[in-house]
Every structure is written in structure tokens, then in C-alpha cells.
Design a protein around this motif. Structure first.
Motif, short mmCIF file in Angstrom:
data_model
loop_
_atom_site.label_atom_id
_atom_site.label_comp_id
_atom_site.label_asym_id
_atom_site.label_seq_id
_atom_site.Cartn_x
_atom_site.Cartn_y
_atom_site.Cartn_z
N THR A 48 46.74 9.57 -21.24
CA THR A 48 47.83 10.63 -20.94
C THR A 48 47.17 11.85 -20.52
O THR A 48 47.34 12.51 -19.55
N LEU A 49 46.21 12.48 -21.17
CA LEU A 49 45.12 13.55 -21.01
C LEU A 49 44.40 13.40 -19.62
O LEU A 49 44.38 14.28 -18.82
N ILE A 50 43.89 12.28 -19.59
CA ILE A 50 43.09 12.11 -18.41
C ILE A 50 43.76 11.89 -17.24
O ILE A 50 43.44 12.55 -15.96
N GLU A 51 44.97 11.27 -17.41
CA GLU A 51 45.89 11.19 -16.09
C GLU A 51 46.29 12.61 -15.88
O GLU A 51 46.29 12.98 -14.51
N ARG A 52 46.63 13.50 -16.64
CA ARG A 52 46.98 14.93 -16.39
C ARG A 52 45.89 16.08 -15.95
O ARG A 52 45.86 16.69 -15.08
N GLY B 213 42.41 14.78 -15.78
CA GLY B 213 41.24 14.20 -14.68
C GLY B 213 40.04 13.69 -15.78
O GLY B 213 39.54 12.82 -15.43
N ALA B 214 39.88 14.56 -16.70
CA ALA B 214 38.96 14.10 -17.93
C ALA B 214 39.03 15.19 -19.01
O ALA B 214 39.81 15.81 -19.05
N ARG C 35 37.67 8.47 -32.68
CA ARG C 35 37.51 7.00 -32.22
C ARG C 35 38.26 6.79 -30.98
O ARG C 35 37.84 6.31 -30.01
N ALA C 36 39.36 7.41 -30.58
CA ALA C 36 40.13 7.43 -29.57
C ALA C 36 39.43 8.19 -28.48
O ALA C 36 39.62 7.47 -27.23
N PHE C 37 38.77 9.36 -28.64
CA PHE C 37 38.47 10.03 -27.51
C PHE C 37 36.68 9.72 -27.20
O PHE C 37 36.24 10.04 -26.27
N LEU C 38 36.08 9.19 -28.26
CA LEU C 38 34.68 8.91 -28.11
C LEU C 38 34.27 8.23 -26.90
O LEU C 38 33.27 8.57 -26.07
N PRO C 39 34.93 7.16 -26.33
CA PRO C 39 34.45 6.85 -25.21
C PRO C 39 34.49 7.54 -23.95
O PRO C 39 33.58 7.52 -23.13
N HIS C 40 35.30 8.45 -23.65
CA HIS C 40 35.49 9.29 -22.80
C HIS C 40 34.57 10.40 -22.98
O HIS C 40 34.17 10.94 -21.68
N LEU C 41 34.20 10.75 -24.22
CA LEU C 41 33.31 12.01 -24.36
C LEU C 41 31.75 11.52 -23.96
O LEU C 41 31.07 12.28 -23.29
N LEU C 42 31.66 10.19 -24.38
CA LEU C 42 30.27 9.72 -23.98
C LEU C 42 29.92 9.63 -22.45
O LEU C 42 28.87 9.49 -22.17
N ALA C 43 31.09 9.18 -21.82
CA ALA C 43 31.03 9.12 -20.39
C ALA C 43 30.82 10.36 -19.51
O ALA C 43 30.42 10.57 -18.47
N ARG C 44 30.79 11.32 -20.39
CA ARG C 44 30.81 12.93 -19.77
C ARG C 44 29.33 13.35 -19.80
O ARG C 44 28.49 13.25 -20.90
#
Length: 150
Positions: free
Chosen positions: A75-79, A81-82, A123-132
Motif C-alpha cells: 500500500t505504501l509503496i504504491e502511494r 513509490g518506496a 519482517r514485512a518491511f525488511l525486504p523493501h528496506l534492504l533494497a534501498r
């Protein structure tokens, strides 16, 4: 981390330290996804951002709701972007009674918010944080963790 232009998720943003963190991040130029179980106090946090209220969005939900937590990153990435940062600030205390007088429901509620909620959000956000390239994870804890009430 320079927060200007970054997107930061703040739990417990409806009051207390979470609210102050969310508002300070907005003042410093971040966009904030403010999360809190109390929709009314969350709306108040957005209102307190004043002329910067466009930089903060409220997401009323409990960090103990696994389905809501798991759906939040998309939801947040859609809104936005990251997501560049997560501040786990939601926390509650148990009634100040002796352990023998503390009922199971109170114990489970405290553990659910203060421990399991932090783990689920991380756990939910970790993959997205590691990609930044520059991402941060902050866990706020009570002094009760160092000096518990007897």
C-alpha cells in the motif's frame, strides 16, 4: 540519514513519542506514513502538521493485525513509490499490579503490541528496506526494559 525527501513509516504516531517523531520528520522534509490503532488521534497528528499536512498520511491499524501489517508495505509503496525507513514506536504498558494479579489478556496485549508487532512490522518491511541504498530501521523501547517495575 538525511530525511528530506525520504519516506518513513512511524508506528504509534497517534500520540506521545510516535506523534512527535512523525511531526519532526515532516518538519525536516520527510514524507511520513503515520500508523496508529486510534484513528481519531491519528487524524489529530495529521492536523498538527499544519501547512505540511500533505507530507503525512494516516493509516489506522493495529500492529498486532498480521494481515494489515503484511498488506501495508505494498500500500505504501504504491502511494509513495518506496519506503526508506521504519520507526517502530508503538508501545503500551501493562497495569501496574503484581505479576500474580496480572491477567493473561493484559499480558498477551502487551506482548502483542510491544514484541510481536515490532517483529511483524520489521519482517514485512525488511525486504523493501534492504533494497534501498540508504534505509533505516529504528526500534524504540521503554525504559521498563532496563528498569522494570517490581
Amino acid at each position: 540519514m538525511q530525511v528530506a525527501g525520504k519516506v518513513v513509516v512511524v508506528t504509534g504516531a497517534g500520540s506521545g513519542m510516535g506523534r512527535e517523531l512523525a511531526l519532526e520528520l515532516v518538519r525536516r522534509g520527510a514524507r511520513v506514513a503515520a500508523v496508529d490503532v486510534n484513528a481519531a488521534t491519528l487524524e489529530e497528528t495529521v492536523r498538527l502538521a499544519g501547512d505540511r499536512s500533505g507530507a503525512i498520511a494516516g493509516f489506522p491499524m493495529s500492529v498486532t493485525d498480521r494481515a494489515a501489517v503484511d498488506a501495508l508495505p505494498a500500500t505504501l509503496i504504491e502511494r509513495f513509490g518506496a519506503v526508506d525507513g521504519l520507526i517502530n514506536c508503538a508501545g503500551i504498558i501493562q497495569p501496574f499490579v503484581r505479576l500474580r494479579d496480572l491477567d493473561d489478556a493484559a499480558i498477551e496485549r502487551v506482548i502483542g503490541v510491544n514484541w510481536t508487532g515490532v517483529l511483524q512490522m520489521t519482517r514485512a518491511f525488511l525486504p523493501h528496506l534492504l533494497a534501498r541504498p540508504v534505509a533505516h530501521l529504528v526500534n524504540v523501547s521503554s525504559m521498563g526494559g532496563f528498569l522494570p517495575v517490581p
